[in-house]
Design an enzyme around this catalytic site. Structure first.
Site, short mmCIF file in Angstrom:
data_model
loop_
_atom_site.label_atom_id
_atom_site.label_comp_id
_atom_site.label_asym_id
_atom_site.label_seq_id
_atom_site.Cartn_x
_atom_site.Cartn_y
_atom_site.Cartn_z
N GLY A 189 65.76 -14.01 18.71
CA GLY A 189 67.26 -13.03 18.72
C GLY A 189 66.83 -12.19 19.69
CD GLU B 210 56.41 3.57 14.80
OE1 GLU B 210 57.11 3.63 13.71
OE2 GLU B 210 55.62 3.61 13.71
N GLY C 216 80.55 1.86 22.56
CA GLY C 216 79.01 1.29 22.45
C GLY C 216 78.83 2.08 21.58
CE LYS D 206 67.39 3.24 10.76
NZ LYS D 206 68.33 3.93 11.63
N GLY E 241 68.74 1.84 20.27
CA GLY E 241 68.90 1.66 21.86
C GLY E 241 67.91 0.89 21.78
#
Lengths: 434, 434
Positions: A10, A128, A186, A204, A301
């Site tokens: 990926g 992580e 974005g 999460k 990010g």
């Protein structure tokens, strides 16, 4: 010098970030680990050629080229989604490779199978980057807070939702307008459902709860409500009440049962979570020995998330060199020490509420509403009546003392049926300070 | 089941905290590590008997009973101060024992010798509790942020100083009065010098810099200024300027040279560090890949600090079981990769300043002062003249644009010599946003 070979599946946003981080930190990682970490192959379906600076890295369209390569030590899965990510991860494990993933959807849904396969095969699973982007929250929870019974988890875990709420708060803009702009800039994806409807946050929270409490849980068990119905008016009224509206993941550990929910929440301005703005994330733990701990940073990010993936690579590389695979259990508790726990049904939860009613400007309406609340034993802390917003209708805001969710639902059902109530009551939970 | 035996030297605040944590988390640590962590002995000079719940732990007055005990795996030093702590730590290392300490004074002054001895003998040195109490900041920096060049460190690292500043801010009380009260309440020690004069903060900054930059440094190289001269008036004026005064440790990495300083700082209210109140600590890193990260929690206290020491115990216990001692270099960089760096002299630093002048209420004074500042190329951002505070004297506050510290010192020397300036100018640095 020992060399660790990493295969990356990926080459999207995070994949590129990892490649950049491993390149820019190469010499630093040698100085810190005494090893060379080499990106030995990249598999990406839609990439025809790699940027010049990565041109010495073999590129393939077929993930299995890496999975089957006996020289590769660690497979990093950064394609996202359930399939084919799950198949690739399981195949890599079957080939005896350590696996790193940032895929919270995959882990929160298929984690049980993946971690069991990895434990059986004796390989590591690093994740992580699946929570809190670059924030080292998984390591903090598993190792730094190891000597703690975690009593609560609270956090802002989705940068897109927090970015939208921050701009709605600062600029008074409506949700749809900010979302459109965020997409242009974005900060939000073309299909923002997972982010704005709280689903990504629930993924999460499921991962954190599994490790914090040592219990199996999937995100399907987490009551989830998004921010798409928040109106500028509610944000303005929150401000008047000394609060900011945040999309929070909240879990409290009651021993035999645990709370698990994601919803917009009024956060008092004095609380640190009220100060987390823009695309930032923050995760707050309350541990029985450490007390309150909060970790803050960029929750998404390319490069920040690459920093977290690279930390996992180093962690596993160190275990490879020291022959200490399995040194820390992947989910913090040993597999045999995991214990299922009851999830508190939302109906049983208690807390203060904010209700915004749209009512006809007639005498007696407030008395009727107050009567209904009283019938359900919901006590009122304060009432604000705002000026006319629509012809004939006024907004009435009621803040309650701690009330039971089941009582609130029943009372609001009844209030919504009143002829003088012209729109469904808006209900937002208020964060109770511990 | 593998058992790890811990010998504890020092049964003071933190020592008691560790004993409590190991007791209360015993079963949890088994579920997380598959090992039993046993407190196999406590040495304390001044303790005649242990509390009932610890009565099965052997007590001795002589630390060497533990250091010489071949059954003990890890020695925890929690007596504080340089000697005899240093001797005990070095003897334990010489006996091949792993060492854990919360002693920031010892590490920031004698760290080089201790870490070298430990590396030579092949034992671990854990010191999570030396910075930020229970906050897992050392592990985050060494492991979570391993793939980062750390560009800056900023933090509130002393709970006592922050507690005092918070009460001065919230209650308008003068320093001396809050200090006295803090001592009564147990938030400040009888001799508060290390805490209020910034020395303890400098110890901690030295430890973080060593690991963040891979450079040797002691706290003697850090320019340090405390909070004892902060007056309520400055706090009030800070508020008017949209700031809060905090005792900050600040270090910026300029590549060939690094800043290192501890001083009271005007922190803009929008900055997260301005929201860290009471006895809480927060440490902010800027990494080149992760961006901004902040860790927050209790920087002191018996049980929270015990949580951090216990995390070190578990970390080392895992390395003992996995035969992976030295898996992570104690100071983040390999000893041979440490490189000395020049500390930027304070004179070379640039930043905005707050000056509070006490001047005679005469025409022309401000013009004279402005003339001097201009001569040294210090440009003024704003001036506030306050009403008469003393007969004939007024306070004038000047906020400057970024100026060089050497120019500021020279200008203030000149201003302080003016006849119309009746008290030394108060100078407080203003935090520049990155």
């Amino acid at each position: 010098m020992k060399e660790i070979k990493v295969g990356l599946i990926g080459f999207g946003t995070v994949g590129k970030g990892l490649a950049e981080v491993l390149l820019s930190q190469r010499e630093r990682l040698v100085r810190r680990t005494g090893m060379t970490i080499r990106l030995a192959g990249i598999a990406d379906h839609g990439t025809a050629a790699l940027p010049e600076r990565f041109s010495d890295i073999p590129l393939t369209q077929d993930a299995r080229t890496l999975i089957n390569d006996p020289d590769i030590d660690i497979i990093v899965e950064l394609i996202g989604g359930i399939e084919p990510a799950k198949t690739f991860v399981l195949e890599a494990i079957a080939h005896g490779k350590h696996v790193i993933t940032a895929n919270k959807a995959l882990l929160s849904q298929e984690g049980a199978e993946i971690f069991a396969a990895a434990a059986k095969r004796g390989v590591e699973v690093g994740f992580e980057a699946s929570v809190g982007g670059g924030i080292p929250v998984i390591k903090a929870l598993k190792e730094g807070l190891v000597a703690n019974r975690i009593l609560s988890i609270m956090g802002i875990m989705n940068g897109t939702a927090n970015y939208i709420l921050t701009r709605m708060t600062d600029e008074g803009m409506p949700f749809a307008e900010v979302l459109k702009d965020a997409q242009k800039l974005g900060f939000a994806e073309a299909d923002p459902t997972y982010d704005v409807e709280g689903i990504d946050t629930a993924h999460k929270l499921a991962i954190l709860m599994t490790m914090a409490y040592g219990m199996p849980i999937t995100h399907h068990e987490i009551a989830t409500e998004g921010i798409s119905r928040i109106e500028p008016m509610d944000i303005e009224l929150a401000r008047e009440l000394g609060c900011r509206i945040k999309l929070l993941a909240i879990s409290r550990n009651h021993g035999d049962h645990v709370e698990a929910r994601v919803h917009p929440t009024m956060v008092p301005q004095g609380h640190l979570l009220a100060s987390i703005n823009g695309a930032y994330n923050a995760i707050h733990f309350h541990g029985d020995t450490v007390g309150n701990v909060l970790l803050y940073g960029l929750g998404a990010g390319s490069i920040p998330t690459g920093s977290a993936v690279a930390a996992d690579v180093v962690d596993i590389a160190r275990n490879i060199r020291c022959h200490s695979i399995g040194r820390v259990p992947a989910l913090s508790y040993l597999p045999e020490a995991m214990r299922p726990r009851r999830i508190t049904p939302m109906d049983e939860l208690c807390g203060p509420y904010y209700f915004r009613l749209t009512v006809l400007d007639q005498p007696g309406v407030l008395a009727t509403v107050a009567g209904i609340l009283s019938k359900y034993e919901i006590s009122i802390e304060s009432v604000i009546q705002k000026g006319r917003k629509k012809i004939g209708a006024v907004a009435v805001v009621i803040v309650t003392h701690s009330a039971k969710e089941s009582a609130v639902s029943a009372a609001l059902d009844e209030i919504n049926r009143l002829a003088s109530v012209t729109a469904p009551v808006v209900k937002i939970r208020i964060l109770e300070e511990e």
